[in-house]
Design an enzyme around this catalytic site. Structure first.
Site, PDB file in Angstrom:
ATOM      1  N   GLY A   1      32.368  41.532  41.464  1.00 33.86           N
ATOM      2  CA  GLY A   1      32.907  41.955  42.758  1.00 33.86           C
ATOM      3  C   GLY A   1      32.456  43.327  43.221  1.00 33.86           C
ATOM      4  O   GLY A   1      32.851  43.776  44.297  1.00 33.86           O
ATOM      5  N   ASP A   2      31.644  44.045  42.420  1.00 30.83           N
ATOM      6  CA  ASP A   2      31.226  45.414  42.785  1.00 30.83           C
ATOM      7  C   ASP A   2      30.044  45.406  43.756  1.00 30.83           C
ATOM      8  O   ASP A   2      28.965  44.930  43.408  1.00 30.83           O
ATOM      9  CB  ASP A   2      30.770  46.170  41.526  1.00 30.83           C
TER      10      ASP A   2
ATOM     11  N   TYR B   1      40.585  41.313  46.362  1.00 33.65           N
ATOM     12  CA  TYR B   1      41.301  42.542  46.731  1.00 33.65           C
ATOM     13  C   TYR B   1      40.982  42.933  48.172  1.00 33.65           C
ATOM     14  O   TYR B   1      41.883  43.158  48.997  1.00 33.65           O
ATOM     15  CB  TYR B   1      40.924  43.654  45.743  1.00 33.65           C
TER      16      TYR B   1
ATOM     17  N   PHE C   1      37.516  55.246  50.777  1.00 34.63           N
ATOM     18  CA  PHE C   1      36.450  54.959  49.827  1.00 34.63           C
ATOM     19  C   PHE C   1      37.027  55.283  48.444  1.00 34.63           C
ATOM     20  O   PHE C   1      38.095  54.787  48.124  1.00 34.63           O
ATOM     21  CB  PHE C   1      35.161  55.672  50.268  1.00 34.63           C
ATOM     22  N   ASN C   2      36.426  56.129  47.601  1.00 35.30           N
ATOM     23  CA  ASN C   2      36.969  56.269  46.232  1.00 35.30           C
ATOM     24  C   ASN C   2      37.797  57.530  46.076  1.00 35.30           C
ATOM     25  O   ASN C   2      37.249  58.638  46.084  1.00 35.30           O
ATOM     26  CB  ASN C   2      35.821  56.252  45.225  1.00 35.30           C
TER      27      ASN C   2
ATOM     28  N   ASP D   1      59.213  52.272  45.357  1.00 39.37           N
ATOM     29  CA  ASP D   1      58.147  51.928  44.402  1.00 39.37           C
ATOM     30  C   ASP D   1      58.757  51.107  43.277  1.00 39.37           C
ATOM     31  O   ASP D   1      59.857  51.417  42.803  1.00 39.37           O
ATOM     32  CB  ASP D   1      57.500  53.220  43.856  1.00 39.37           C
TER      33      ASP D   1
ATOM     34  N   THR E   1      40.833  49.730  52.738  1.00 39.85           N
ATOM     35  CA  THR E   1      39.829  50.058  51.735  1.00 39.85           C
ATOM     36  C   THR E   1      38.410  49.799  52.226  1.00 39.85           C
ATOM     37  O   THR E   1      38.193  48.923  53.081  1.00 39.85           O
ATOM     38  CB  THR E   1      40.070  49.213  50.465  1.00 39.85           C
TER      39      THR E   1
END
Ligand SMILES: NC(=O)c1ccc[n+]([C@@H]2O[C@H](COP(=O)([O-])OP(=O)(O)OC[C@H]3O[C@@H](n4cnc5c(N)ncnc54)[C@H](O)[C@@H]3O)[C@@H](O)[C@H]2O)c1
Ligand SMILES: O=c1ccn([C@@H]2O[C@H](COP(=O)(O)OP(=O)(O)O[C@H]3O[C@H](CO)[C@H](O)[C@H](O)[C@H]3O)[C@@H](O)[C@H]2O)c(=O)[nH]1
Length: 328
Positions: A283-284, A140, A168-169, A31, A116
């Site tokens: 973008g949502d 993205y 998803f979220n 990372d 995603t």
């Protein structure tokens, strides 16, 4: 044999590292710590560096017997990607190019990739099944779809097997409270709402109340981060057993509007949490709800935390105990 976890000091990566170690797996984390936290991966073999640092990848693949890679490292903010598409293509697509190139050179054949829901764009139907058309509405999602396609073409050419997990979220925190969500700056809905409850923000902005949904705010499918972690473990197991690449949606299969999420946070925290309507965020998509049936059936995956209230409670416990995140 070890698993290389890229982005393992980040939010979902660190919870997956915790889960993998609990299952007795040997883990090596890479990372950059640009967004991640060393405290999130205590007592784990750790390399600080970038996935596009090919000499470093050579060193890691030489020093450790890496059999598989779980690849979280990415830039992952929808709004930011609309403003900085070049940075997103560089970090996500070019970074993964180097990682995959080095996997091929070192004979590492298995990869589980963090994809995603943003690969679907504005779906015509909900819940979303994996066979639906992909058509991202932001850079993205485009970078993640480009990586899925890169992985697809690397299978016939080099025998690289992949599982792409379209989450998803992600939300919540380790129920035992050891690690949690700490993005700097924070952009995700639930931690922002909880920061209001903690008195760190005056209000939460609701990005758009004129969407074609019942209350006008966006609907998302919130999945507990530890359920994501278990899905990674099961995906890798299945990949090694079946030697078959696949794509899975990971969500609960239920959608909550931004306004509903704020209400659940009010119930959990007992705080009034002021909210203000703000313009839409670029973008949502309006509604993203998963059909997780393929993952449940083929991976034997059973999400443990299916109530939003429980997910928010675990997040809240972490935020109360760590009001400044990992910083001391
Ligand atoms: N959070 C969500 O709801 C969500 C939803 C769908 C998909 N995802 C995907 O899951 C993955 C993890 O998301 P997260 O929320 O844990 O993000 P995060 O930012 O907390 O974690 C990403 C980690 O990767 C590291 N990183 C970034 N670029 C790197 C590079 N080039 N080299 C080495 N390290 C690098 C960061 O320092 C960070 O620790 C991402 O790929 C993201 O796109 C997240
Ligand atoms: O202060 C805020 C923050 C968010 N939102 C709204 O809350 C919802 C959830 O937003 P998040 O930023 O928490 O999450 P996203 O849906 O934008 O993004 C998440 O899911 C995406 C898939 O669609 C990506 O994978 C991404 O990495 C992941 O963080 C969205 O409708 C957003 O507009 C607000 O109204 N106010």
């Amino acid at each position: 044999m070890a698993i290389l976890v890229t982005g393992g000091a980040g939010y979902i990566g660190s919870h997956t590292v915790l889960y993998l170690k609990d299952q007795g797996e040997e883990v090596v984390v890479l990372d950059s710590l640009e967004k991640g936290h060393l405290d999130a991966v205590q007592n784990t073999t750790f390399y600080q560096g970038f996935i596009h640092d090919e000499p470093l990848l050579d060193q890691i693949f030489t020093n450790h017997q890496i059999e598989s890679v779980i690849h979280f490292a990415a830039s992952s903010l929808v709004g930011e990607s609309v403003e900085k598409p070049l940075e997103y293509y560089q970090n996500n697509v070019l970074g993964t190019f180097s990682l995959v190139k080095k996997m091929v050179e070192h004979g590492v054949k298995n990869i589980v990739f963090s994809s995603t829901a943003a690969t679907y764009g504005e779906p015509d139907n909900t819940p979303i099944v994996e066979s639906m058309m992909t058509n991202p509405t932001n850079p993205y999602g485009e970078t993640k779809l480009a990586i899925e396609k890169l992985l697809k073409w690397c299978e016939p050419a080099y025998g690289l097997k992949s599982v792409c997990l379209r989450y998803f979220n992600a939300a919540g925190a380790d129920p035992k409270g050891t690690i949690g969500e700490d993005h700097q700056p924070e952009s995700h809905l639930i931690p922002i709402v909880l920061q209001v409850a903690l008195g760190q923000r005056e209000h939460v902005s609701i990005f758009g109340d004129d969407y074609d949904t019942e209350d006008g705010s966006c609907i998302r499918d919130y999945i507990h981060v530890m359920d994501l972690a278990s899905a990674h473990y099961l995906s890798l197991k299945k990949l090694k057993e079946s030697n078959k690449s696949n794509i899975y949606n990971l969500g609960i299969g239920n959608g909550f509007s931004v306004k509903e999420v704020i209400d659940v946070c009010r119930q959990v925290t007992g705080h009034e949490i002021p909210a203000q309507i703000a313009p839409r965020r670029a973008g949502d998509p309006a509604v993203l709800i998963a059909s997780p049936e393929r993952a449940k059936k083929e991976l034997n995956w059973k999400p443990e935390y299916t109530h939003l209230r429980e997910i928010v409670t675990h997040a809240w416990n972490w935020h109360v105990a760590h009001p400044n995140g990992y910083s001391k």
